[in-house]
Design a protein around this motif. Structure first.
Motif, short mmCIF file in Angstrom:
data_model
loop_
_atom_site.label_atom_id
_atom_site.label_comp_id
_atom_site.label_asym_id
_atom_site.label_seq_id
_atom_site.Cartn_x
_atom_site.Cartn_y
_atom_site.Cartn_z
N VAL A 79 0.88 -1.17 0.00
CA VAL A 79 0.00 0.00 0.00
C VAL A 79 0.91 1.21 0.00
CG1 VAL A 79 -1.70 1.34 1.30
CG2 VAL A 79 -1.89 -1.16 1.20
N THR A 81 1.39 5.33 -0.11
CA THR A 81 0.70 6.58 0.19
C THR A 81 1.54 7.76 -0.27
OG1 THR A 81 -0.32 5.57 2.14
CG2 THR A 81 -0.38 7.96 2.01
N LEU A 133 1.19 12.19 -1.10
CA LEU A 133 0.49 13.35 -0.55
C LEU A 133 -0.10 14.19 -1.69
CD1 LEU A 133 3.18 14.31 2.11
CD2 LEU A 133 1.01 13.12 2.52
N ARG A 190 7.43 13.08 -0.51
CA ARG A 190 7.36 12.25 0.69
C ARG A 190 6.33 11.13 0.50
NH1 ARG A 190 6.82 16.64 5.30
NH2 ARG A 190 5.29 17.41 3.79
N ILE A 191 6.71 9.93 0.93
CA ILE A 191 5.93 8.75 0.57
C ILE A 191 6.01 7.71 1.67
CG2 ILE A 191 7.87 7.57 -0.59
CD1 ILE A 191 5.84 6.96 -2.90
N ALA A 192 4.99 6.86 1.76
CA ALA A 192 5.04 5.70 2.66
C ALA A 192 4.66 4.47 1.86
CB ALA A 192 4.08 5.88 3.83
N THR A 242 3.81 0.28 2.62
CA THR A 242 3.58 -0.73 3.65
C THR A 242 3.26 -2.06 2.99
OG1 THR A 242 2.68 0.99 5.08
CG2 THR A 242 2.20 -1.30 5.70
N VAL A 282 2.18 -5.96 3.90
CA VAL A 282 1.64 -6.88 4.92
C VAL A 282 1.68 -8.29 4.36
CG1 VAL A 282 -0.33 -7.42 6.41
CG2 VAL A 282 0.06 -5.05 5.68
N TRP A 307 4.53 -7.36 9.10
CA TRP A 307 4.46 -6.28 8.10
C TRP A 307 5.63 -5.32 8.29
CZ3 TRP A 307 3.92 -1.40 10.27
CH2 TRP A 307 3.32 -1.32 11.54
N SER A 337 6.77 -1.21 7.14
CA SER A 337 6.33 0.07 6.58
C SER A 337 7.52 1.01 6.53
CB SER A 337 5.22 0.67 7.44
OG SER A 337 4.75 1.86 6.84
N THR A 348 8.89 4.92 5.40
CA THR A 348 8.60 6.30 4.99
C THR A 348 9.88 6.84 4.39
OG1 THR A 348 7.10 6.58 6.86
CG2 THR A 348 7.83 8.56 5.76
N ARG A 359 12.52 6.27 7.37
CA ARG A 359 12.22 5.56 8.62
C ARG A 359 11.55 4.24 8.30
NH1 ARG A 359 9.82 10.35 12.51
NH2 ARG A 359 9.95 11.94 10.89
N SER A 398 9.26 1.07 10.14
CA SER A 398 8.66 0.39 11.29
C SER A 398 8.22 -0.98 10.83
CB SER A 398 7.51 1.19 11.89
OG SER A 398 6.59 1.55 10.91
#
Lengths: 133, 133
Positions: free
Chosen positions: B19, B21, B23, B62-64, B66, B68, B76, B78, B80, B125, B127
């Motif tokens: 997934v 994300t 902006l 800027r993007i994320a 993820t 799973v 999972w 994720s 950034t 980053r 997680s």
């Protein structure tokens, strides 16, 4: 923009996790995985006060919630909108979600002293795939 | 913070969707589902020029992302970071991803009019849940 009945049922009836994206204070996206819920009013999820997600939402309530069918990644729905907190049925919701996702009540997961909160997301924009009709 | 080898392998060796994300120009999060590519240079995915994702990235990189595990949603990762767009190699990449995700030698839904683009993510980053290392 509202979820279709098929999109609502897809999220409500299945133990499919959601990727929730909130915005950090600098505006960058932060995603985590949650249990997802939906009803006629939109999509929601459950968290606890003091965690990162509610803190982000207090700063900027804009979020996205994306649910993918784990057995068929060509079926998914993504909602973006504004989040708001509801304490009222947060406990009831976490127990329902716990049963749906784990088959057990939530007591084994609960952190002592935490206060659960339901985060309801207005469906301002809805994207998706494979769930038409 | 960098991805661990096991997190890289998780994304590289499994046909698990991501997934992503980005902006919108107003700063709100927009999420969709993508195929994930992992090579020696890091994590990337493929889209087409003119779509919402590359347009958003040009406005704010800027993007994320993820990913799973659909068979075990308590695993999972994720990330950034910052996205950059590359046209070079994008056609080869979508064919490689068709192999990874569909088992086909070339991308079956290619349209003559579209220009594929590769989106590479510089990891900021990370997680993760469910990884030992």
């Amino acid at each position: 923009m509202a979820l279709t009945p098929a999109q609502t049922a897809f999220i409500h009836d299945n133990p499919f996790v959601a990727v929730v994206t909130t915005l950090r204070e600098d505006g960058s996206p932060h995603s985590t995985v949650v249990w997802a819920d939906a009803d006629g009013e939109g999509v929601s999820f459950n968290t606890a006060y003091g965690l990162r997600k509610p803190r982000h939402i207090e700063h900027d309530p804009r979020v996205s919630v994306t649910v993918v069918d784990p057995a068929d990644p060509f079926r998914w729905v993504s909602v973006s909108g504004v989040a708001r907190f509801t304490d009222e049925d947060a406990e009831e919701q976490i127990e329902r979600l716990s049963l749906l996702y784990t088959g057990e009540d939530f007591s084994g997961w609960r952190v002592p002293g935490e206060q659960r909160v339901k985060v309801r997301v207005s469906a301002e924009r809805v994207g998706g795939w494979g769930l038409d009709g | 913070m960098a991805l661990t080898e096991s997190q890289f392998a998780f994304m590289r060796d499994n046909p698990f969707v991501g997934v992503v994300t980005t902006l919108r120009p107003d700063g709100s999060p927009h999420s969709t589902v993508v195929w994930v590519d992992v090579d020696d240079d890091g994590v990337s995915f493929n889209t087409a020029r003119g779509r919402v994702k590359p347009n958003n990235i040009e406005s704010d990189p800027r993007i994320a992302l993820t990913v799973v595990n659909p068979e075990n949603t308590y695993q999972w990762v994720s990330i950034t970071g910052t996205a950059s767009l590359t046209d070079e190699g994008a056609d080869g990449q979508i064919d490689r991803l068709a192999k990874k995700y569909l088992g086909q030698d070339s991308y079956p839904w290619r349209q003559e009019s579209e220009q594929r683009v590769s989106v590479r993510i510089a990891v900021g980053r990370v997680s993760a849940v469910g990884f030992d290392a």
